[in-house]
Design a protein around this motif. Structure first.
Motif, PDB file in Angstrom:
ATOM      1  N   ILE A 175      45.390 -29.106 -21.884  1.00  0.00           N
ATOM      2  CA  ILE A 175      46.816 -28.979 -22.215  1.00  0.00           C
ATOM      3  C   ILE A 175      47.603 -30.099 -21.539  1.00  0.00           C
ATOM      4  N   ASP A 176      47.351 -30.320 -20.262  1.00  0.00           N
ATOM      5  CA  ASP A 176      48.060 -31.387 -19.541  1.00  0.00           C
ATOM      6  C   ASP A 176      47.820 -32.742 -20.184  1.00  0.00           C
ATOM      7  N   GLY A 177      46.587 -33.017 -20.575  1.00  0.00           N
ATOM      8  CA  GLY A 177      46.282 -34.288 -21.219  1.00  0.00           C
ATOM      9  C   GLY A 177      46.892 -34.425 -22.606  1.00  0.00           C
ATOM     10  N   TYR A 178      47.070 -33.301 -23.295  1.00  0.00           N
ATOM     11  CA  TYR A 178      47.588 -33.317 -24.668  1.00  0.00           C
ATOM     12  C   TYR A 178      49.109 -33.509 -24.710  1.00  0.00           C
ATOM     13  N   ARG A 179      49.762 -33.212 -23.591  1.00  0.00           N
ATOM     14  CA  ARG A 179      51.238 -33.306 -23.555  1.00  0.00           C
ATOM     15  C   ARG A 179      51.739 -34.695 -23.940  1.00  0.00           C
ATOM     16  N   MET A 180      50.964 -35.735 -23.649  1.00  0.00           N
ATOM     17  CA  MET A 180      51.404 -37.102 -23.954  1.00  0.00           C
ATOM     18  C   MET A 180      51.602 -37.310 -25.460  1.00  0.00           C
ATOM     19  N   TYR A 181      50.902 -36.540 -26.293  1.00  0.00           N
ATOM     20  CA  TYR A 181      51.044 -36.697 -27.739  1.00  0.00           C
ATOM     21  C   TYR A 181      52.291 -36.003 -28.266  1.00  0.00           C
ATOM     22  N   ALA A 182      52.816 -35.064 -27.496  1.00  0.00           N
ATOM     23  CA  ALA A 182      53.983 -34.296 -27.933  1.00  0.00           C
ATOM     24  C   ALA A 182      55.310 -34.961 -27.545  1.00  0.00           C
ATOM     25  N   ARG A 183      55.228 -36.027 -26.760  1.00  0.00           N
ATOM     26  CA  ARG A 183      56.463 -36.694 -26.305  1.00  0.00           C
ATOM     27  C   ARG A 183      57.078 -37.522 -27.399  1.00  0.00           C
TER      28      ARG A 183
END
Length: 183
Positions: A175-183
């Motif tokens: 989840i922490d790593g995936y957050r960059m795609y949601a920015r």
């Protein structure tokens, strides 16, 4: 003497062959990778978690991991699963399958509700599935869709994370790593 795995290689092979046949010709969305690879990754996450949970029914967990998309994405019926793998596996796979008859925005929470009525081995499969799916999103996904997918992952963790500390930690990392795609 070291304790043996609580899952059978023969059961794994049987479920793997069944899933490979059921998903024949399907690919991981947005790639040219055969779909069986996704099922292999989910089952590997579950197998790794079973080392931390020797009390769990490894056969149920591994078979559900390999078969978790057969009802949702193939012509396989619940009856076929029950006949080949037993009622517990069929119930687990059915719980892991989204209900396409309800509104899309309600499907995940409804699915989680059904999963929570199953043994924690089934919860582990859903955690492992989302761990595996938190890869770079397909290029055609909007920021909104990526954000919704991320929020689903957070919800899965919130409701099902108690089934496995190991998988819970793995999912939080993804989840922490995936957050960059949601920015």
């Amino acid at each position: 003497m070291e304790e043996q795995n609580k899952w059978s290689q023969e059961n794994y092979i049987s479920a793997y062959k069944f899933a490979a046949d059921a998903h024949r010709g399907q690919e991981v969305p947005g790639t040219d990778i055969p779909y069986i690879m996704h099922l292999s990754f989910v089952s590997m996450e579950v197998i790794a978690a079973l080392d931390f949970h020797p009390e769990r029914d490894g056969n149920l967990a591994v078979q559900c991991a390999l078969l978790h998309d057969t009802l949702e994405d193939t012509g396989t019926t619940r009856e076929q699963l029950a006949e080949k793998f037993g009622q517990y596996v069929a119930h687990g796979v059915q719980a892991l399958s989204k209900n396409k008859d309800i509104k899309k925005t309600d499907r995940m929470i409804e699915c989680i509700g059904r999963i929570k009525q199953q043994p924690e081995e089934v919860w582990m499969v859903k955690l492992a599935d989302r761990i595996t799916n938190l890869q770079p999103p397909p290029g055609n996904w909007s920021k909104e869709k990526i954000g919704d997918y991320l929020q689903e992952a957070v919800t899965i963790h919130e409701y099902l994370g108690g089934a496995s500390g190991y998988l819970s930690s793995r999912l939080l990392e993804k989840i922490d790593g995936y957050r960059m795609y949601a920015r």
